[in-house]
Each structure stands twice: as C-alpha cells, then as structure tokens.
Motif scaffolding. Structure first.
Motif, PDB file in Angstrom:
ATOM      1  N   MET A 173      -9.855   8.207  26.809  1.00  0.00           N
ATOM      2  CA  MET A 173      -9.212   7.529  25.692  1.00  0.00           C
ATOM      3  C   MET A 173      -8.437   6.288  26.137  1.00  0.00           C
ATOM      4  N   ASP A 174      -7.795   6.354  27.308  1.00  0.00           N
ATOM      5  CA  ASP A 174      -6.980   5.196  27.731  1.00  0.00           C
ATOM      6  C   ASP A 174      -7.842   3.945  27.883  1.00  0.00           C
ATOM      7  N   ALA A 175      -9.051   4.128  28.452  1.00  0.00           N
ATOM      8  CA  ALA A 175      -9.938   2.974  28.650  1.00  0.00           C
ATOM      9  C   ALA A 175     -10.508   2.488  27.317  1.00  0.00           C
ATOM     10  N   ILE A 176     -10.795   3.429  26.431  1.00  0.00           N
ATOM     11  CA  ILE A 176     -11.308   3.059  25.108  1.00  0.00           C
ATOM     12  C   ILE A 176     -10.264   2.209  24.375  1.00  0.00           C
ATOM     13  N   LEU A 177      -9.012   2.660  24.424  1.00  0.00           N
ATOM     14  CA  LEU A 177      -7.935   1.926  23.745  1.00  0.00           C
ATOM     15  C   LEU A 177      -7.752   0.543  24.379  1.00  0.00           C
ATOM     16  N   LYS A 178      -7.887   0.490  25.703  1.00  0.00           N
ATOM     17  CA  LYS A 178      -7.748  -0.808  26.385  1.00  0.00           C
ATOM     18  C   LYS A 178      -8.856  -1.755  25.940  1.00  0.00           C
ATOM     19  N   CYS A 197       0.817  -1.208   0.000  1.00  0.00           N
ATOM     20  CA  CYS A 197       0.000   0.000   0.000  1.00  0.00           C
ATOM     21  C   CYS A 197       0.856   1.266   0.000  1.00  0.00           C
ATOM     22  N   ALA A 198       0.431   2.231  -0.805  1.00  0.00           N
ATOM     23  CA  ALA A 198       1.180   3.487  -0.890  1.00  0.00           C
ATOM     24  C   ALA A 198       0.569   4.549   0.003  1.00  0.00           C
ATOM     25  N   MET A 199      -0.453   4.190   0.742  1.00  0.00           N
ATOM     26  CA  MET A 199      -1.206   5.191   1.477  1.00  0.00           C
ATOM     27  C   MET A 199      -0.791   5.278   2.935  1.00  0.00           C
ATOM     28  N   ARG A 200      -0.721   4.204   3.572  1.00  0.00           N
ATOM     29  CA  ARG A 200      -0.478   3.994   4.998  1.00  0.00           C
ATOM     30  C   ARG A 200      -1.503   4.744   5.870  1.00  0.00           C
ATOM     31  N   CYS A 201      -2.271   3.949   6.604  1.00  0.00           N
ATOM     32  CA  CYS A 201      -3.383   4.510   7.370  1.00  0.00           C
ATOM     33  C   CYS A 201      -3.405   4.007   8.795  1.00  0.00           C
ATOM     34  N   GLU A 202      -2.633   2.943   9.055  1.00  0.00           N
ATOM     35  CA  GLU A 202      -2.803   2.221  10.315  1.00  0.00           C
ATOM     36  C   GLU A 202      -2.230   3.033  11.481  1.00  0.00           C
ATOM     37  N   HIS A 203      -3.102   3.677  12.220  1.00  0.00           N
ATOM     38  CA  HIS A 203      -2.672   4.500  13.353  1.00  0.00           C
ATOM     39  C   HIS A 203      -2.462   3.607  14.576  1.00  0.00           C
ATOM     40  N   ILE A 204      -1.216   3.466  14.977  1.00  0.00           N
ATOM     41  CA  ILE A 204      -0.913   2.628  16.129  1.00  0.00           C
ATOM     42  C   ILE A 204      -0.810   3.536  17.365  1.00  0.00           C
ATOM     43  N   ALA A 205      -1.678   3.283  18.328  1.00  0.00           N
ATOM     44  CA  ALA A 205      -1.707   4.117  19.530  1.00  0.00           C
ATOM     45  C   ALA A 205      -1.170   3.350  20.722  1.00  0.00           C
ATOM     46  N   VAL A 206      -0.454   4.062  21.584  1.00  0.00           N
ATOM     47  CA  VAL A 206       0.054   3.473  22.814  1.00  0.00           C
ATOM     48  C   VAL A 206      -0.388   4.353  23.979  1.00  0.00           C
ATOM     49  N   VAL A 207      -0.885   3.719  25.046  1.00  0.00           N
ATOM     50  CA  VAL A 207      -1.267   4.477  26.239  1.00  0.00           C
ATOM     51  C   VAL A 207      -0.018   4.724  27.069  1.00  0.00           C
ATOM     52  N   PRO A 208       0.357   6.000  27.282  1.00  0.00           N
ATOM     53  CA  PRO A 208       1.649   6.283  27.910  1.00  0.00           C
ATOM     54  C   PRO A 208       1.652   6.188  29.434  1.00  0.00           C
ATOM     55  N   LYS A 233      -1.527   1.686  31.080  1.00  0.00           N
ATOM     56  CA  LYS A 233      -0.226   2.008  30.494  1.00  0.00           C
ATOM     57  C   LYS A 233       0.303   0.834  29.658  1.00  0.00           C
ATOM     58  N   GLY A 234       0.814   1.157  28.498  1.00  0.00           N
ATOM     59  CA  GLY A 234       1.411   0.116  27.655  1.00  0.00           C
ATOM     60  C   GLY A 234       0.444  -0.500  26.654  1.00  0.00           C
ATOM     61  N   THR A 235      -0.839  -0.209  26.808  1.00  0.00           N
ATOM     62  CA  THR A 235      -1.824  -0.713  25.847  1.00  0.00           C
ATOM     63  C   THR A 235      -1.429  -0.256  24.442  1.00  0.00           C
ATOM     64  N   THR A 236      -1.368  -1.200  23.512  1.00  0.00           N
ATOM     65  CA  THR A 236      -0.978  -0.860  22.143  1.00  0.00           C
ATOM     66  C   THR A 236      -2.028  -1.402  21.190  1.00  0.00           C
ATOM     67  N   VAL A 237      -2.575  -0.536  20.370  1.00  0.00           N
ATOM     68  CA  VAL A 237      -3.659  -0.984  19.513  1.00  0.00           C
ATOM     69  C   VAL A 237      -3.780  -0.106  18.283  1.00  0.00           C
ATOM     70  N   ARG A 238      -4.269  -0.696  17.216  1.00  0.00           N
ATOM     71  CA  ARG A 238      -4.565   0.071  16.010  1.00  0.00           C
ATOM     72  C   ARG A 238      -5.943   0.707  16.180  1.00  0.00           C
ATOM     73  N   VAL A 239      -6.073   1.966  15.799  1.00  0.00           N
ATOM     74  CA  VAL A 239      -7.321   2.680  16.060  1.00  0.00           C
ATOM     75  C   VAL A 239      -8.049   3.062  14.779  1.00  0.00           C
TER      76      VAL A 239
END
Lengths: 164, 629
Positions: B329-334, B290-301, B306-312
């Motif tokens: 946001m931290d709980a949503i990402l978790k 892919c030439a676009m790149r869209c995958e936003h990788i989020a980490v809870v700091p 803390k440490g939760t890592t997920v694509r959003v």
C-alpha cells in the motif's frame, strides 16, 4: 443578563468539520437570500486537505471590535453578547476587523459596512444544517462539560461496552 | 437567468482578446451544462480532423446550472472538454472540489480557451476582469505548488486554481488538470491540450451571488437530499469509500490483476479498503456544499515513502495495485501522490505501468529498455520509479507517456497484445471478461474505456442479469443508465450521489426546474441525456470513427480468465461483441454501422448536425442495397 459563562456562541468541532462549507451557503441564504459564501457570517478555513475548521464570532467579553470602533458603530448586546452594527454609523474603516483575532467580523461585499454572526435569534441555521453535526450552539461552560464527558468516555471505552 | 450565470467567456490565448457571449436559455436547456454544453461548444468551435494538440483545438471549461449553489455535490463541479489527444475523439473529464463554484460566482457557465499563447501564461479571472499573467516562474512546478504560488502572488487565499503539472507541459498524452490540490479532471488527456496551449493554470475568484428561481422549494429539496445522503445510498462512500470494491471484485473474479492476466489477486487483502482505512486513512473530508463527504485522505506513516499524503479512490488503487501485481500500500499511495505531483491521470498511468510490466515479463522490454529497472509484476519500488520516469518523460517513460496505444505501437514486437485500451483510452478496474453487460457500455462509450459513462457493471455485480451471458435486449438496460449518467455529468452532480435521486430523472428534472425556473419534465431530461450521448457519437463520427472503433481490449477478447473462481474461463468473442453492438445500435436507433439516422437527429433536435452523417448514411444504404442485390 447573560455573562461570558452562559452566553451561547457557534463553535466547530475540529474532529468533525470536513470543510464542506454548507454553513457558509445556508448562512448567506438565510441572511441575504443568495448563495454566496462572501456574505456568510461563518467562514470555513481549509489550510490543507486534512486541516479544516469553520470560524464564527466568539462573543468575547469586552469585545475588542467594539472597543476599536472610532465611530461607536458597534455595540455588544448585554442580553446575548452578539455584536450589533449600526449601519448608519459604520463607514467600513476596518479597525474592528484588525482588532478581531478570529477574522469573525468582515466587510460586506456590497454594502461596505461590517457584519458578523447574529446567532439567528437563537436558532442558528448553520448548526441546523451542518451535515456532519460539527457545529454547536453552546456556552463556554457547557463546551468544557462536553469535552470532559468525551474524554472520560474515551478513557472508559471498555467499561462502557460492558455496561451496554 | 437563474441557476446559470448566462455568460460564456471566450479567451483567445494568441491575440489576447477576451469577450463574453450570452448563453441563450433554449441552448442551455437543450445541453444542460457540464459535458453536454461542453461537447456542443466543441462541435461548434472546431473543424473536422483538427489535430488535438494544435491551437485549433479549443479547450472548453464548463460549470453546471447547480454550480455555486448549496446543491450537495452539484454546487462544486466543473468539466473540461476538448478533442482528446489519446483517442482522437471527444475528450471530457469532470472534477469537483471548490473550483467550479468559484467559476460560477465569477459569472461564467463556460470558458472557451482558443489558440495558443506564445509563452507560458496563466489566466487570472477576477470576476469580470480577465488578465493574462506570466507563468515562466511556474513552469515545471507541480499543480499543488502552482496553486500555492498563485495565491501568494495575487495575495488572496480564497483564489481557486486549476493547473497542469510537468506532464501537461511536456505534452504527455495522459496529463490531467488538477484543482484544490487533490482533485483531478483526469481522463482523456485534457491536461495535454492545456499544455499545448502554453496555459499553465486558470486562477479564479468570484464574488457574485448565485440565485435560484424558487429558493424556498429548492432549499427544501436540498434538505431532503441531505437526509438521504445520511442514509444507506451513500454509506459506501462515507465509510470505506470506493476502495471497498477491491474485495468485492476479487470475490467475484472481476478484479483485473497483472494487466488482465488474472481476475483475482492473492494480495487483495493488503490492498483492500478495509486495510487502507485501518492503517492509512487519517481523515475523510468533503467538497464544497456536499453533505456526504467521501474524500479519504491517506498518509503513509513509516517506511521509504513516509509522509506521502494522497486522496484515495478505487481506480488508481487498482491500477497501481492488483493491476501491477503490487500488494504494498505504501508504494501504491506514493505512485498516486506522484501522479498528482506530475499532473498525470493516475488511472491511465497505472494501466501503462502494468502494460510495461507485462511486456517485460514477456521479454518484449528488457533491462536495456528500462534503464535497469526490473519490471516484474509485483515490484512495488519499480512502479514508483517508473511513474517518475513517465512524469519527466525520461528513458522508457518518454514512450509510455504517449499512452498505452501509441506506446505499444512504438515498442512493437507484438506489444499491442498487452495494450488494454478502448479507442486509445486506457482500461479501468473492472474485469469485463466476466461482466458482459458492462462490456457493452465499455465498447460504445464515446470517450473510450470507461466505467463512468454507463455504470452497467452494477447490473452484473449485483446479479440483476446473468453476467456471463450476451443476449439481445441487454443494450436497452445499458442505454437507460448511459442517458442518466450523461445528465449527471451535465448538471454536474457527483456520481457518488446517484443513489439519492430515488426517482431518477423525475428528481433531477425537479432539481433543474427549481434552480433555473425553466420547466423541465423527466421525459425532457431523459431526452436531453439521449441527445448528449448522440452528440458524443456525432463528434466521433465527424472525426472518422466507425463501428470498428467500438472494440474491446485485446486481452478481454483473447485470454479466458484462468483463475479458479466463479468467472473461470470467461472472455468475450468477436461474435459476442457483434451481437452486443447490433443490439446496442438498434436500441439507440442507429444504423448497423452505428450512425445516428436523420430521423433520430430530428427527434433529438440535432438536425443542424445532419451534415456529419449524411454521406455516411448514403454510403451505408448503397452498400446494403448492393448486398441485397
């Protein structure tokens, strides 16, 4: 004759590489007219979703792969530093693969001889196609220059803004 | 064949028999690949009325004619198709990443998993070699752990894996199939079907070339797409990504909040794409080719997660955020990370959590039912705990894992009023009370509540049409996008790239022709889109669906938007829905009951499926005669 200082090679910027593998596709197509990453001279490593980097031959001085070949199938071009493979001599024994620290020389999936980056006669397709402009065809000296300029720019961000 | 591998792999999980069949050119051109090919294979390989969780429901995995090529977004897609355990109609879900291209290089356009393995297995597809592997030690593991363990045990880092988690194993009806750690074929319970087959994972390594018919022209076309992908058509995906929608929807009074109680969210800023990018996104990466790149990788700091890592993406962010009244946001990402861990469809899961909260707020569920969890809207930590319970099917989670429709039936006490689904599939993040063109697409979508089958919200949100009005002629606009979207999902290109095909079917037909060498015109491809949409309808009719199943979620038809916003007071009446359906069926060339006519089937080359509609057409025309007399 190009020295290790002036030889240009393919490098990937870890800040920019997203691991998409477009370089692999275009390399395999350029060299073998097929879409098959296994035939690419450059390879992408994705260790994790956030850890991506493309790796290709780094044109070492006194290349260990050449030294390791018991059949003298590998030579290094004095002019460009690329590794040339004599396909008649190579029997795919893999000593060169063991000798390379970067995994940049590989066994061909069909031909059973090794192959590596040849810089596309000085116009590397992967650099041309990289959608993130993460790949560069550059010498080590210029690479260092660029890094210095980037870091200084970062330090003087505010001043640069004022200068317009 | 070019583009296609030319082979269908059939794996009988019960007998262990494995064989390949050729993919005929004519068949390929008619159904393209992806969901089109998958749905046709599903109709041909299943009997009417099949129990979705029985061995007789085949799980079909497909790639597309572009998979494995350098085609941006097209090179990497795959789809799963089966009868859905949520809707009882056709189920389909796509995913991207790296798995699909590997499957194509192994030499398969489709894999049909039949029957059920006696004990947990995973299938190891090593080019032509297909092996059944014991999966006892993987049972209970997350898809991510499974992927890593399989690579380790088979000793090849480049193996690609699609796997289910605990949710699929426990036959939760909202289970997905995950690949490449963060990617999911999410909707309609495809992971549940996989679990019912005792199939833990599919591991694949493909080393074959993928060839296209006109390589030089193909590359030229791809190069052009690369340039377009650097332009405005994809800016959204490259910058804020789909979470950009949060503030847009909020401003337009179209952000479903607290299980469709409101359409604006006071905490929207804190769950916006802007806030996310600034505080959580550490990297934006791309899929294969892919030439676009869209995958936003989020980490809870920091903080408890803390440490939760997920694509959003927007949908799960909405589902666990505004939809649950949560602004943390931290709980949503978790919660999203946990969905990946358990192998749950994060969109459906968030919807169900919001439903449970609504029930709690209305006293239908009490602390006794929730094991002490205070399920008030906005309780971020309770959301995280409830996702654990759904993933493990513990306590209330066991009921909720059945999907919102069945959960409401089990809970009773009027819970149905709060269960926002269509055909049994949980509702998504568009408040269609004030998006009345999108509402048509939602009501008729063959896989249930879904924005991705029609994309008609675009017309409403951009102001192309009056979004608060229902009028004749609107359905035609929806159908045009439906046909295109169906082709997008059959070629399997990514919907994020849709803006780069400036000439729509014209561009896509050229793409197809260059890859496969089979001449395809824009009109032929449009017709294929219509054919595949009818195919979905036919499958559902075969399973007993009628006009009544083209409904809208209860709150959309009962609760006018209360907020002081542009959409205030808007909702959809039965009369409006009837008008929408009449308009849509007529524009599709279907009867008033929504049944494709024999003439329509002939036009689409689907005469062989006339048996599905014959009796229904007879009955309907008899009924109409009676009405006339």
């Amino acid at each position: 004759m190009a020295t290790i200082h002036t030889r240009k090679f393919i490098t990937a910027d870890p800040e920019k590489c997203v691991g998409c593998g477009v370089c692999e596709y275009i390399c395999a197509f350029e060299k073998e007219k097929a879409f098959n990453p296994l035939k690419s001279r450059i390879r992408v490593v994705r260790l994790d979703s956030v850890i991506n980097l493309a790796v290709a031959c780094r044109l070492c001085e006194d290349a260990p792969c050449v030294a390791a070949c018991p059949r003298d199938a590998l030579t290094q071009s004095e002019e460009t530093g690329i590794i040339l493979v004599d396909e008649d001599k190579c029997n795919g024994c893999g000593w060169c693969i063991e000798a390379c620290d970067y995994g940049a020389i590989m066994l061909h999936p069909n031909k059973k001889v090794v192959f590596t980056c040849d810089l596309c006669d000085g116009e590397p397709k992967c650099v041309e196609w990289c959608p993130e402009e993460a790949l560069d065809f550059v010498s080590k000296d210029i690479l260092a220059q660029k890094a210095r300029i980037t870091v200084v720019k970062r330090l003087f961000q505010e001043a640069i803004k004022t200068l317009g | 064949m070019f583009g296609y591998a030319g082979r269908i792999l059939r794996i009988n999980l019960s007998s262990g028999r494995v064989r390949t069949e050729p993919l005929r050119e004519e068949f390929a051109k008619k159904y393209i690949g992806g969901i089109g090919l998958g749905m046709r294979l599903l109709i041909d390989n299943s009997k009417a009325g099949v129990d979705p969780l029985s061995p007789e429901n085949p799980l079909i995995l497909t790639t597309g004619p572009l998979s494995g090529t350098i085609a941006p977004t097209g090179g990497n897609g795959h789809a799963f198709v089966a009868k859905s355990p949520l809707t009882g109609g056709v189920g389909e879900a796509k995913s991207h990443g790296f798995f699909g291209s590997e499957m194509k290089r192994a030499g398969y356009d489709a894999v049909i998993f039949e029957n059920r393995a006696e004990k947990p297995v995973y299938i190891w597809i090593d080019d032509d070699n297909v092996q059944f592997m014991d999966a006892k030690h993987l049972w209970g593991k997350s898809p991510q752990e499974t992927e890593a363990l399989i690579r380790e045990e088979l000793g090849d880092y480049y193996i690609r894996v699609a796997a289910i988690g605990l949710a699929g194993e426990k036959l939760s009806r909202i289970a997905c199939i995950m690949n490449d750690r963060t990617r999911a074929a999410g909707r309609t319970g495809m992971g549940t079907v996989m679990g019912s087959k005792n199939l833990k994972a599919i591991a694949v390594r493909g080393t074959k070339d993928v060839n296209v018919a006109q390589p030089d022209e193909f590359l030229e076309f791809v190069k052009m797409l690369h340039e377009r992908m650097k332009g405005p058509a994809t800016t959204k995906y490259r910058t804020l990504g789909t979470p950009l929608n949060v503030l847009v929807h909020n401003a337009l009074g179209a952000l479903p909040t607290r299980n469709f109680t409101n359409a604006t969210f006071e905490g929207a800023e804190k769950v916006s794409g802007e806030y996310l990018n600034e505080h959580f996104v550490v990297r934006i990466v791309g899929c294969s080719s892919c030439a676009m790149r869209c995958e936003h990788i989020a980490v809870v700091p920091e903080g408890p997660y803390k440490g939760t890592t997920v694509r959003v993406e927007y949908e799960p962010l909405w589902a666990f955020g505004p939809h649950c009244g949560v602004d943390r946001m931290d709980a949503i990402l978790k919660a999203m990370e946990l969905c990946n861990y358990y192998g749950l469809d994060s969109l459906s899961t968030g919807n169900i959590v919001g439903f449970a909260m609504d029930c709690y707020e209305h006293g239908i569920l009490t602390k006794k039912d929730t094991d002490g969890l205070e399920l008030n809207f906005g309780n971020a930590d309770a959301v995280v705990k409830l996702v654990h319970m759904i993933g493990r099917r513990e306590g209330l989670g066991d009921v909720l894992a059945e999907g919102v429709k069945r959960a409401a039936e089990k809970i009773g006490k009027g819970a149905e009023k709060f269960a926002n689904h269509i055909k049994g599939l949980e509702m998504t993040g568009y408040d269609i009370r004030g998006l009345k063109t999108a509402a048509i697409g939602y009501a008729v979508s063959f896989r249930g509540a879904d924005h991705n089958r029609h994309g008609a919200y675009g017309l409403d949100l951009k102001g192309t049409v009056d979004r608060f009005k229902v009028e004749k002629g609107r359905a035609k606009l929806v159908i045009d996008i439906e046909n295109l979207y169906t082709i997008i999902d059959s070629l399997i290109i990514c919907k994020f790239s849709r803006g780069t095909y400036y000439d729509g079917f014209e561009d896509l037909a050229k793409y197809y022709t260059l890859a496969t060498g089979m001449p395809m015109t824009a009109e032929e491809l449009r017709l294929a889109g219509e054919r595949i949409n009818n195919l979905g309808r036919l499958f559902n009719i075969r399973e007993g669906f009628t006009r009544k199943d083209d409904h809208l979620p209860p709150k959309v038809m009962s609760t006018p938007i209360p907020d002081d916003t542009v959409s205030k007071g808007s909702y959809i009446t039965q009369e409006e829905l009837d008008l929408m359906l009449d308009d849509y069926y007529a524009a599709r060339g279907w009867t008033r009951e929504g049944v494709p006519t024999l003439e329509k089937l002939k036009e689409l080359g689907l005469e062989d499926l006339a048996y599905i509609v014959k009796n229904k057409l007879k009955k309907e025309s008899g009924k109409r005669k009676k009405e006339v007399n």
